[in-house]
Design a protein around this motif. Structure first.
Motif, mmCIF file in Angstrom:
data_model
loop_
_atom_site.group_PDB
_atom_site.id
_atom_site.type_symbol
_atom_site.label_atom_id
_atom_site.label_comp_id
_atom_site.label_asym_id
_atom_site.label_seq_id
_atom_site.Cartn_x
_atom_site.Cartn_y
_atom_site.Cartn_z
ATOM 1 N N GLY A 22 -90.008 6.806 -54.035
ATOM 2 C CA GLY A 22 -89.176 5.932 -53.210
ATOM 3 C C GLY A 22 -88.251 6.697 -52.283
ATOM 4 N N TRP A 24 -87.588 7.424 -48.990
ATOM 5 C CA TRP A 24 -87.941 6.961 -47.647
ATOM 6 C C TRP A 24 -87.520 7.949 -46.573
ATOM 7 N N GLU A 72 -90.115 -3.205 -49.705
ATOM 8 C CA GLU A 72 -88.756 -2.683 -49.887
ATOM 9 C C GLU A 72 -87.775 -3.387 -48.957
ATOM 10 N N ARG A 73 -88.184 -3.619 -47.721
ATOM 11 C CA ARG A 73 -87.328 -4.326 -46.768
ATOM 12 C C ARG A 73 -87.031 -5.742 -47.269
ATOM 13 N N ARG A 75 -87.091 -6.753 -50.391
ATOM 14 C CA ARG A 75 -86.245 -6.647 -51.576
ATOM 15 C C ARG A 75 -84.790 -6.443 -51.164
#
Length: 97
Positions: A22, A24, A72-73, A75
């Motif tokens: 994770g 990024w 992810e965005r 979430r």
């Protein structure tokens, strides 16, 4: 194995590691590395089936990264929505007390 093939294989491995962790920011910097690798390709590279296979593997990994990035965005957006709602409730009850 050609240098470009090794470079794409190493890039794919780094991208997988960054995705699974994770990280990024690491994915973003590796994206710049990928752009440089793609820019270094020339017409003669098209005949190398092994190199094409590595490039296809990186392209598939980019599809996976896009899906993970969207998830992810979403979430984070849901988390921000909950925080805003909690803040509004807190203000509403604070004005009553």
């Amino acid at each position: 194995m050609s240098l470009k093939k090794q470079a794409f294989a190493a890039l794919a491995q780094k991208l997988r590691g960054a995705l699974s962790a994770g990280e990024w920011d690491a994915v973003s910097s590796l994206d710049h590395e990928c752009s440089a690798l793609v820019a270094s390709l020339c017409d003669e590279d098209a005949a190398d089936a092994g190199l094409r296979a590595e490039i296809d593997a990186v392209a598939a990994l980019y599809d996976e990264l896009q899906r993970a990035g969207r998830a992810e965005r979403e979430r984070l957006a849901a988390e921000l929505t909950k925080l805003n709602q909690a803040k509004q409730v807190s203000r509403a009850y604070g004005s009553l007390g």
